[in-house]
Write an enzyme that holds these catalytic residues in place. Sequence first.
Site, mmCIF file in Angstrom:
data_model
loop_
_atom_site.group_PDB
_atom_site.id
_atom_site.type_symbol
_atom_site.label_atom_id
_atom_site.label_comp_id
_atom_site.label_asym_id
_atom_site.label_seq_id
_atom_site.Cartn_x
_atom_site.Cartn_y
_atom_site.Cartn_z
ATOM 1 C CB CYS A 1 43.136 10.191 84.516
ATOM 2 S SG CYS A 1 44.514 10.453 85.627
ATOM 3 C CE LYS B 1 55.199 -0.286 77.611
ATOM 4 N NZ LYS B 1 55.316 0.898 76.710
ATOM 5 C CD GLU C 1 39.510 8.657 80.864
ATOM 6 O OE1 GLU C 1 39.904 7.521 80.537
ATOM 7 O OE2 GLU C 1 40.038 9.331 81.766
HETATM 8 P P1 ADP Z 1 46.145 4.705 76.880
HETATM 9 O O1 ADP Z 1 44.750 4.525 76.401
HETATM 10 O O2 ADP Z 1 46.338 5.732 77.930
HETATM 11 O O3 ADP Z 1 47.175 4.752 75.787
HETATM 12 P P2 ADP Z 1 46.994 2.021 77.399
HETATM 13 O O4 ADP Z 1 46.432 1.158 78.459
HETATM 14 O O5 ADP Z 1 46.823 1.631 75.982
HETATM 15 O O6 ADP Z 1 46.383 3.433 77.724
HETATM 16 O O7 ADP Z 1 48.538 2.256 77.626
HETATM 17 C C1 ADP Z 1 49.118 2.566 78.871
HETATM 18 C C2 ADP Z 1 50.437 1.843 78.984
HETATM 19 O O8 ADP Z 1 50.193 0.440 78.976
HETATM 20 C C3 ADP Z 1 51.418 2.103 77.839
HETATM 21 O O9 ADP Z 1 52.737 2.162 78.357
HETATM 22 C C4 ADP Z 1 51.246 0.877 76.980
HETATM 23 O O10 ADP Z 1 52.386 0.577 76.199
HETATM 24 C C5 ADP Z 1 51.032 -0.192 78.023
HETATM 25 N N1 ADP Z 1 50.357 -1.409 77.544
HETATM 26 C C6 ADP Z 1 49.420 -1.524 76.572
HETATM 27 N N2 ADP Z 1 49.046 -2.805 76.416
HETATM 28 C C7 ADP Z 1 49.743 -3.532 77.311
HETATM 29 C C8 ADP Z 1 49.787 -4.925 77.677
HETATM 30 N N3 ADP Z 1 49.028 -5.837 77.045
HETATM 31 N N4 ADP Z 1 50.613 -5.310 78.652
HETATM 32 C C9 ADP Z 1 51.371 -4.423 79.310
HETATM 33 N N5 ADP Z 1 51.386 -3.099 79.022
HETATM 34 C C10 ADP Z 1 50.581 -2.650 78.046
#
Ligand code: ADP
Length: 487
Positions: A290, A182, A387
């Site tokens: 990062c 994903k 960060e």
């Molecule tokens: P960033 O701050 O780098 O955007 P995120 O953690 O929000 O980091 O997102 C990184 C990835 O995790 C993206 O592909 C996002 O769609 C996915 N993601 C965000 N929330 C969830 C969740 N609850 N479960 C699984 N994947 C998630």
Amino acid sequence: MPSQRVEISDVAVSPDHFIGGRRVTSELTFEVRSPLDWDWKLADVARGDALTADLAVSAAVKAFDGWSSLSAEERARFLHRLADLIDDNIDDLAVVECVDMAMLLESLQKRVIHRGAENLRNYADLAAGHEPRRWSSKGTDNVVQRMPAGPAVIITPWNAPWLLSTWKVAPALAAGNTVILKPAEWAPLSGSLLADLAAEAGFPPGVLNIVQGMGDEVGAALVADQRVRRISFTGSPETARHIGVSAARNIVPFTAELGGKGPFIVFADSDLDAAAKKAAGQYDDSGQVCLAGTRLLVEESVSDEFVGLFDKHTDAHVLGDSRNPSTTISPLIHPDHLARVEGFVDRAREAGETIMRGGDRWRQDGLWYEPTLIRPRHNDAEVVQREIFGPVLTYQTFSTEDEAISLANSTRYGLSGIVYTGSRERAERVGSSVRAGTVWVNTFLVRDLTAPFGGCRMSGIGREGGDYALDFHSDLKTVQISQGSVD
Ligand code: ADP
């Protein structure tokens, strides 16, 4: 019926999922825009839901028996074919990644896309060359084998979509797992092209599935599925906590790489110009890296000289369109992210920190932010501890090696560190005292793909890279055969 492909800079890109070897739509879509020009809508991409996740995991489960029972050499042939196709399509992949998330086109064409092919070749060969560990003890012959673990979910962030997707997909496939990838919703398009190339490389249906959509919708459904046996994630600590809860419920190992706040330590005995040039290079990719060394820690006795050199190198940066070869600093990924970065600097200004340079948007009509340097009043300042993930560095000085190490280790992160020194002894001493998964001395970002990679503390759990990733994607098994009981 799959949707029409969309033309993006003359490349036809599917906005759909890729599940079980075919394109699958969703009723809902989400808009993807280009950070190069926010008025430029690139695509309406399929917005997966719980049903999409179920379909993708079912396809991966169905394909698992066939894929996992191939030999590592047979799987390696598929991975090599995919790697060759990547190298044949570098220009298309590069331009789509560039307009989707604004990484510099030239660096994508010259290095980053090819690195995806290298990732696949590296893991294909490592897995195929793996020798089971054999030894005799207590009257038995022991053999330690790797068993493919099962379907793996891979969740990637927007800052290096192609690089991280291939880096994570390669060991999972090489180890014999089937994959559901994903990509991040802010940069989903190169993942779709990877699916096309996997189909062209002849991967059996369901071995590599790509699912598009929101993290808290389809992402959450994927990681909660009990049939998934491994989760590999890069993103924020907040999301890692959600994923960790699902992984704990299902007793599934997961790796999580969660960003950092790397120290960039400059000792007076170093090549100061080289250090200052590399420090100014921490603004590359607009600081959305990062591993970047975002906290400059400079020995007091050379502070003025260093700042002069740093300013000279930073002045040489060119903000602009990432497709232009003279550009060195691209726009940020998304207006929300720009606002977040801006918020950090505005709060620092209000708190009385010194803005040594930058501190504003470059233009009001785009997503660029000026390379910014902030001298905090104390080490607890928000800009030092959190960060920012933008072109914002902090500047602090130290008087002794112990003070440098103590400042270096004073955040909750521990992903990477950079040290500049002319002394070999100091290089080893400080290198081993900085709490981080990777420390570079007098260089940055040079990575051996077989070395372990990951973070300490809030920067993450687990290690990827080389055999570490192959072991993660496997269940290790010991077979013990009584000596003399068989011919
Ligand atoms: P960033 O701050 O780098 O955007 P995120 O953690 O929000 O980091 O997102 C990184 C990835 O995790 C993206 O592909 C996002 O769609 C996915 N993601 C965000 N929330 C969830 C969740 N609850 N479960 C699984 N994947 C998630």
